[in-house]
Design a protein around this motif. Structure first.
Motif, PDB file in Angstrom:
ATOM      1  N   UNK A 155      12.807   2.086  -3.415  1.00  0.00           N
ATOM      2  CA  UNK A 155      12.676   2.368  -4.737  1.00  0.00           C
ATOM      3  C   UNK A 155      13.208   1.228  -5.729  1.00  0.00           C
ATOM      4  N   UNK A 156      14.118   0.354  -5.065  1.00  0.00           N
ATOM      5  CA  UNK A 156      14.435  -0.855  -5.990  1.00  0.00           C
ATOM      6  C   UNK A 156      13.471  -1.663  -6.275  1.00  0.00           C
ATOM      7  N   UNK A 188       0.916  -0.959   0.074  1.00  0.00           N
ATOM      8  CA  UNK A 188       0.014   0.083   0.045  1.00  0.00           C
ATOM      9  C   UNK A 188       0.792   1.028  -0.009  1.00  0.00           C
ATOM     10  N   UNK A 189       2.130   1.114   0.241  1.00  0.00           N
ATOM     11  CA  UNK A 189       3.166   2.264   0.259  1.00  0.00           C
ATOM     12  C   UNK A 189       3.999   2.664  -0.761  1.00  0.00           C
ATOM     13  N   UNK A 190       3.761   2.118  -1.754  1.00  0.00           N
ATOM     14  CA  UNK A 190       4.324   2.281  -2.953  1.00  0.00           C
ATOM     15  C   UNK A 190       3.861   1.966  -4.066  1.00  0.00           C
ATOM     16  N   UNK A 218       6.792   5.675  -7.077  1.00  0.00           N
ATOM     17  CA  UNK A 218       6.217   6.602  -5.893  1.00  0.00           C
ATOM     18  C   UNK A 218       6.247   5.986  -4.562  1.00  0.00           C
ATOM     19  N   UNK A 219       7.101   6.680  -3.801  1.00  0.00           N
ATOM     20  CA  UNK A 219       6.903   6.069  -2.457  1.00  0.00           C
ATOM     21  C   UNK A 219       8.177   6.351  -1.605  1.00  0.00           C
ATOM     22  N   UNK A 234       4.649  10.148   1.542  1.00  0.00           N
ATOM     23  CA  UNK A 234       5.773   9.503   0.924  1.00  0.00           C
ATOM     24  C   UNK A 234       5.039   9.125  -0.540  1.00  0.00           C
ATOM     25  N   UNK A 235       4.005   8.538  -0.779  1.00  0.00           N
ATOM     26  CA  UNK A 235       3.255   8.106  -1.662  1.00  0.00           C
ATOM     27  C   UNK A 235       3.339   8.970  -3.119  1.00  0.00           C
TER      28      UNK A 235
END
Length: 300
Positions: free
Chosen positions: A248-249, A137-139, A242-243, A284-285
């Protein structure tokens, strides 16, 4: 009839022997996850650090299969995770579980009752599923397809870290690079970026250049830890992430999956361009990074 009965008896005996003494696991749990294998792999490795394990979780020849050993009181259990992609955004996970000290007794009890071993296994896998669902849900990763890595002259510092420490390596060096460039009146030419030079996926180790694009001039500070080079334009597959930049990897893995599905030969040396400053906070998203996976020149 006697022959049929004899054959049936032999098959039953063979099956029982296989089940009790040869079958490599005691219990299996299956579930579907609304994400791709790379995200599951990395979430598993982070979740593993929260458990009472006797050794670090390890991959078995690929990121699609991992094995861990977890302690529960006097019980030592082996969890073998098998991940299979279903679509570009869903995967099937099979967990084969074995109690390394009480395997035979578990195999005898499991068909006839809901044992403590089964309850503990379900609880443990459910805990991971909740961790995974929370992470997903976070990225967000959006594949954009073919693009070109922008050509930039950069000031950079080479960094060696684990994959989990990627963002930490950037934060540790950001102020130093920025201040050094500012003190020498060096003009920036875009947001910061990283260029992966080595990525060992089996042990999650990274070597990368943490870069600040700059306008080349005679003001460049020398005799420091900062080095200079040009990143040349090159064809690549592009994604938007996005996140939080710590994870990000995840976009790297999705780009690799996309490359395999669409018959691209790529280099496992991603480039990321970061458009937000994590120090300013915010949702953060909404943070954005462009992620490029270079296409090999002999791709076609």
């Amino acid at each position: 009839m006697r022959k049929v009965g004899s054959v049936t008896a032999v098959l039953l005996i063979v099956g029982l022997i296989w089940y009790l003494f040869i079958k490599p696991y005691d219990y299996t749990i299956r579930f579907e996850a609304k994400t791709f294998p790379g995200a599951i792999n990395q979430t598993l490795k982070l979740w593993d650090q929260t458990l009472d394990t006797v050794e670090k979780i390890k991959e078995e020849n690929s990121l699609f299969q991992l094995t861990q050993k977890v302690k529960f009181g006097d019980s030592l259990q082996s969890y073998n995770w098998k991940i299979k992609p279903l679509t570009d955004s869903t995967s099937k996970v099979q967990v084969n579980i074995r109690d390394l000290k009480h395997s035979l007794m578990n195999k005898i009890k499991v068909p006839f009752s809901d044992t403590n071993f089964e309850k503990r296994s379900r609880k443990t896998v459910l805990d991971f599923m909740e961790n995974l669902n929370d992470h997903v849900q976070k990225f967000k990763v959006t594949i954009e397809g073919e693009a070109e890595i922008p050509s930039k002259y950069v000031a950079y510092i080479p960094i060696k870290v684990t994959q989990f420490q990627k963002a930490g390596g950037m934060m540790k060096n950001a102020t130093y690079i920025e201040q050094t460039l500012l003190n020498n009146e060096v003009q920036l030419d875009g947001p910061p970026m990283i260029e992966i030079t080595k990525w060992n996926t089996s042990v999650d180790s990274l070597e990368y250049n943490f870069c600040y694009p700059i306008i080349r001039s005679d003001r460049l500070p020398m005799n420091t830890d900062i080095e200079y080079k040009r990143i040349f334009a090159k064809k690549a597959l592009k994604a938007v992430y996005n996140g939080n930049y710590i994870t990000s990897d995840r976009a790297w893995y999705k780009l690799i999956d996309y490359a395999k599905s669409n018959n691209y030969a790529v280099e496992a040396k991603p480039i990321e361009v970061f458009f937000n400053n994590p120090n300013t906070g915010g949702d953060e998203i909404s943070w954005k990074a462009e992620v490029y996976l270079p296409i090999k020149e002999d791709n076609k």
